[in-house]
Design a protein around this motif. Structure first.
Motif, PDB file in Angstrom:
ATOM      1  N   LEU A 178     -81.478  40.351  39.198  1.00  0.00           N
ATOM      2  CA  LEU A 178     -80.781  40.992  40.195  1.00  0.00           C
ATOM      3  C   LEU A 178     -79.147  40.718  40.190  1.00  0.00           C
ATOM      4  N   ALA A 179     -79.259  39.473  41.005  1.00  0.00           N
ATOM      5  CA  ALA A 179     -78.690  39.312  41.802  1.00  0.00           C
ATOM      6  C   ALA A 179     -77.863  37.932  40.440  1.00  0.00           C
ATOM      7  N   LEU A 180     -78.595  37.801  39.532  1.00  0.00           N
ATOM      8  CA  LEU A 180     -78.194  36.554  38.719  1.00  0.00           C
ATOM      9  C   LEU A 180     -77.325  37.410  37.631  1.00  0.00           C
ATOM     10  N   LEU A 181     -78.497  39.122  37.442  1.00  0.00           N
ATOM     11  CA  LEU A 181     -77.025  39.806  36.771  1.00  0.00           C
ATOM     12  C   LEU A 181     -76.034  40.325  37.329  1.00  0.00           C
ATOM     13  N   ALA A 182     -76.054  40.497  37.992  1.00  0.00           N
ATOM     14  CA  ALA A 182     -74.835  40.571  38.628  1.00  0.00           C
ATOM     15  C   ALA A 182     -73.765  39.618  38.539  1.00  0.00           C
ATOM     16  N   LEU A 183     -74.041  38.258  39.077  1.00  0.00           N
ATOM     17  CA  LEU A 183     -73.144  37.230  39.003  1.00  0.00           C
ATOM     18  C   LEU A 183     -72.516  36.732  37.802  1.00  0.00           C
ATOM     19  N   VAL A 184     -73.626  37.013  36.329  1.00  0.00           N
ATOM     20  CA  VAL A 184     -73.253  36.372  35.424  1.00  0.00           C
ATOM     21  C   VAL A 184     -72.143  38.408  34.960  1.00  0.00           C
ATOM     22  N   VAL A 185     -72.358  39.115  35.022  1.00  0.00           N
ATOM     23  CA  VAL A 185     -71.104  40.419  34.536  1.00  0.00           C
ATOM     24  C   VAL A 185     -69.958  40.048  35.307  1.00  0.00           C
ATOM     25  N   LEU A 186     -70.327  40.000  37.131  1.00  0.00           N
ATOM     26  CA  LEU A 186     -68.773  40.324  37.471  1.00  0.00           C
ATOM     27  C   LEU A 186     -67.986  38.654  37.452  1.00  0.00           C
ATOM     28  N   GLY A 187     -68.873  37.899  37.386  1.00  0.00           N
ATOM     29  CA  GLY A 187     -68.493  36.102  36.617  1.00  0.00           C
ATOM     30  C   GLY A 187     -67.257  36.232  35.747  1.00  0.00           C
ATOM     31  N   ARG A 188     -68.436  36.881  34.539  1.00  0.00           N
ATOM     32  CA  ARG A 188     -67.357  36.956  33.546  1.00  0.00           C
ATOM     33  C   ARG A 188     -65.910  37.886  33.460  1.00  0.00           C
ATOM     34  N   ARG A 189     -66.441  39.205  34.214  1.00  0.00           N
ATOM     35  CA  ARG A 189     -65.327  40.038  34.363  1.00  0.00           C
ATOM     36  C   ARG A 189     -63.758  38.833  35.615  1.00  0.00           C
ATOM     37  N   MET A 190     -64.500  38.285  36.386  1.00  0.00           N
ATOM     38  CA  MET A 190     -63.611  37.836  37.082  1.00  0.00           C
ATOM     39  C   MET A 190     -63.110  35.885  36.413  1.00  0.00           C
ATOM     40  N   LEU A 191     -63.968  35.293  35.053  1.00  0.00           N
ATOM     41  CA  LEU A 191     -63.385  34.446  34.663  1.00  0.00           C
ATOM     42  C   LEU A 191     -62.412  35.184  33.445  1.00  0.00           C
ATOM     43  N   ARG A 192     -62.337  36.400  32.899  1.00  0.00           N
ATOM     44  CA  ARG A 192     -61.857  36.526  31.374  1.00  0.00           C
ATOM     45  C   ARG A 192     -60.271  37.159  32.449  1.00  0.00           C
ATOM     46  N   ARG A 193     -60.427  37.678  33.692  1.00  0.00           N
ATOM     47  CA  ARG A 193     -59.076  37.703  34.286  1.00  0.00           C
ATOM     48  C   ARG A 193     -58.139  36.534  34.408  1.00  0.00           C
ATOM     49  N   GLY A 194     -59.091  35.098  34.960  1.00  0.00           N
ATOM     50  CA  GLY A 194     -58.028  34.688  35.434  1.00  0.00           C
ATOM     51  C   GLY A 194     -58.289  33.505  33.903  1.00  0.00           C
ATOM     52  N   LEU A 195     -58.841  33.115  32.863  1.00  0.00           N
ATOM     53  CA  LEU A 195     -58.523  32.648  32.423  1.00  0.00           C
ATOM     54  C   LEU A 195     -57.189  33.934  31.623  1.00  0.00           C
ATOM     55  N   GLN A 196     -56.960  35.208  31.237  1.00  0.00           N
ATOM     56  CA  GLN A 196     -55.823  34.992  30.902  1.00  0.00           C
ATOM     57  C   GLN A 196     -55.079  34.849  31.022  1.00  0.00           C
ATOM     58  N   PRO A 197     -54.512  34.259  31.620  1.00  0.00           N
ATOM     59  CA  PRO A 197     -52.402  33.245  31.342  1.00  0.00           C
ATOM     60  C   PRO A 197     -53.236  32.701  30.505  1.00  0.00           C
ATOM     61  N   LEU A 198     -54.367  31.745  30.058  1.00  0.00           N
ATOM     62  CA  LEU A 198     -54.592  31.418  29.327  1.00  0.00           C
ATOM     63  C   LEU A 198     -54.550  31.010  27.831  1.00  0.00           C
ATOM     64  N   SER A 199     -54.781  32.910  27.696  1.00  0.00           N
ATOM     65  CA  SER A 199     -55.036  33.849  26.347  1.00  0.00           C
ATOM     66  C   SER A 199     -52.991  34.458  26.216  1.00  0.00           C
ATOM     67  N   ASP A 200     -52.302  34.643  27.378  1.00  0.00           N
ATOM     68  CA  ASP A 200     -51.188  34.692  26.938  1.00  0.00           C
ATOM     69  C   ASP A 200     -50.575  33.527  26.596  1.00  0.00           C
ATOM     70  N   MET A 201     -50.782  32.697  26.696  1.00  0.00           N
ATOM     71  CA  MET A 201     -50.348  31.106  26.301  1.00  0.00           C
ATOM     72  C   MET A 201     -50.913  31.150  24.812  1.00  0.00           C
ATOM     73  N   ALA A 202     -52.683  31.244  24.825  1.00  0.00           N
ATOM     74  CA  ALA A 202     -52.411  31.308  23.376  1.00  0.00           C
ATOM     75  C   ALA A 202     -51.505  32.276  22.001  1.00  0.00           C
ATOM     76  N   ARG A 203     -51.856  32.917  22.737  1.00  0.00           N
ATOM     77  CA  ARG A 203     -50.462  34.137  21.681  1.00  0.00           C
ATOM     78  C   ARG A 203     -49.175  33.750  22.147  1.00  0.00           C
ATOM     79  N   THR A 204     -48.742  33.288  22.674  1.00  0.00           N
ATOM     80  CA  THR A 204     -47.002  32.919  23.350  1.00  0.00           C
ATOM     81  C   THR A 204     -47.304  31.502  21.764  1.00  0.00           C
ATOM     82  N   ALA A 205     -48.081  30.463  21.683  1.00  0.00           N
ATOM     83  CA  ALA A 205     -48.363  29.436  20.823  1.00  0.00           C
ATOM     84  C   ALA A 205     -48.751  29.694  19.151  1.00  0.00           C
ATOM     85  N   HIS A 206     -48.982  30.975  19.134  1.00  0.00           N
ATOM     86  CA  HIS A 206     -49.219  32.171  17.738  1.00  0.00           C
ATOM     87  C   HIS A 206     -47.705  32.458  17.611  1.00  0.00           C
TER      88      HIS A 206
END
Length: 493
Positions: A178-206
């Protein structure tokens, strides 16, 4: 064939993993790392708990046997009943023969108890071992000597320990899963939020990639903005925006260079077209006059030579500027130890002879000022500056030349008291083909290359030319390094 299929399967998995987004990769990596940590923690905890329970069981056996040994010594057998499911036996041992005293609370299969009693008769210390009793399960056996030839053997089941450890493992697996599942799900959401600026820069580059950069005045209106992402993302965003600013500046420089090149080509074409048209016209006149009076023919021939010489001077200036622009390949300087003060005096004498209507004053130091420079090119610079002062000022205007040193440089100031250079023209007076007099009359200056050639030659020596002054005063200052031009340029052969 199977090996090839396994290899193909691995390649497909690798390609699939490479197509996965970075956030998902990090989440999976975090899950694998967490799984390894959970496995290590669970194994260590389970091992520690198992050993702890076994030690507790051994301590209980030892404590109970201390009481049972007294009971056996007093009554021959153990009358006090042990815990439920425990067994106690008293054996008489003689050599390899063992006999069980009755009554005893023992299982049907007593071989493990008898073997321990037999081994105990030959040991000086109490023995403990784990054995499996048929029909009963696994037991913890402990033997102690009651008196010589009499051995007490106690047996405690380890089933409770196994059940406890099994339940602990089950709980760990469920909780860790259960801890692993929660860690992967919540961690993926946090990582997506943390990496959102990189996605914004990628869109800017495009967006930048789709921007048309072929236009002369192309600019990049896009920028990566935002405040989230932490210090590293902020540094990346700053570097990204700095790169865009640098690209913008480069595009602006390119646009300015293209504009200057077009202006240069247009001006060069205009300047060359005028003498060419003159040459063509005088050639026609010469052809006509050749059959008439010799005096008319000589006059047209002189005009042809004058226009050809004017065009030759223009081409020489253009060639010199081109060679100065390519100074890293070929340097048109032939340096030698030269007295700058004497060179200024020679230029002043030539100026007085060619422009007697402009009084000239020369101020030089008491002694010679020897520099490592190209005397011919520096003399050309001085002639250009003095001629520029004479051409753009009315007759009678005073001109002065001063030689001095300061700040590690030799200074030559050429000043005149003419009308001066308008403020809006000062930044462009050194541009090629640029003239303050917008009318292209040749009686008010040459082709507009004199100051450009002067600055390029001085810069080839490692110095520079500056324009200063105010209405009524114009001052050109030539700065030459006291070390000469060898430090920055190669001496031409």
């Amino acid at each position: 064939m199977r090996a090839w299929l396994r290899r193909l399967r691995r390649l497909r998995l690798r390609d699939t993993y490479r197509r996965v987004r970075l956030g998902t990769r990090l989440a999976l990596g975090l899950g694998v790392l967490s799984l390894a940590v959970f496995a290590v923690v669970g194994t260590a905890l389970t091992t520690y708990m198992h050993d702890y329970l076994e030690r507790q069981l051994g301590d209980q056996l030892k404590l109970i046997q201390a009481v049972q040994a007294k009971d056996a010594a007093a009554h021959g057998t153990v009358r006090r009943k042990p815990y439920y499911g425990w067994y106690t036996a008293v054996y008489d041992v003689s050599g390899d023969a063992v006999s069980l005293r009755r009554p005893s609370d023992v299982p049907e299969d007593t071989r493990a108890l008898a073997d321990l009693a037999r081994a105990m008769a030959r040991s000086d210390t109490d023995l403990t071992r784990t054995a499996r009793i048929r029909g009963e399960g696994t037991y913890r056996l402990r033997g102690c000597e009651v008196e010589p030839g009499v051995v007490l053997v106690s047996a405690a089941p380890v089933e409770d320990i196994e059940k406890t450890v099994g339940q602990l493992v089950t709980v760990q697996v469920v909780v860790f899963a259960l801890a692993l599942l929660a860690l992967v799900v919540l961690g993926r959401r946090m990582l997506r939020r943390g990496l959102q600026p990189l996605s914004d820069m990628a869109r800017t580059a495009h967006g930048i990639a789709s921007h048309d950069l072929t236009e002369s005045a192309a600019r990049l209106p896009l920028r990566a903005d935002g405040r989230d992402g932490g210090r590293e993302v902020t540094e990346l965003r700053t570097a990204f925006n700095t790169m865009l600013e640098h690209i913008d500046d480069s595009l602006a420089v390119r646009a300015e260079a293209e504009l200057r090149l077009r202006r240069f080509v247009a001006d060069a074409s205009h300047e060359l077209r005028t003498p060419l048209m003159s040459v063509r016209g005088y050639a026609d006149l010469f052809q006509y006059a050749a059959a008439n009076e010799p005096a008319e023919r000589d006059r047209h021939l002189a005009r042809l030579r004058a226009e050809a010489a004017r065009m030759g001077v223009l081409l020489d200036d253009l060639l010199l500027l081109a060679r100065l622009d390519a100074a890293e390949v070929e340097t048109p300087l032939r340096t030698a130890d030269t007295d700058l003060a004497e060179l200024v005096q020679q230029a002043a004498d030539a100026f007085r002879a060619s422009h007697p209507d402009h009084p000239l004053a020369v101020t030089a130091g008491a002694g010679p000022l020897v520099l490592r420079l190209d005397p011919q090119r520096v003399r050309q610079v001085l002639d250009n500056l003095l001629t520029n002062a004479a051409v753009h000022t009315p007759a009678g205007t005073r001109v002065s030349v001063a030689v001095s040193t300061g700040g590690g440089s030799a200074l030559v100031r050429v000043a005149d008291t003419g009308p001066g250079v308008p403020a809006e023209d000062r930044e462009r007076v050194f541009d090629r083909f640029y003239r303050v007099d917008k009318a292209r009359s040749r009686d008010r200056g040459g082709s507009g290359l004199g100051l450009a050639v002067a600055r390029s030659l001085v810069r080839a020596h490692g110095g520079d030319v500056e324009l200063s002054g105010e209405p009524g005063v114009t001052v050109f200052t030539v700065r030459l390094p006291l070390g000469g031009a060898d430090g920055a340029h190669r001496e031409a052969p």
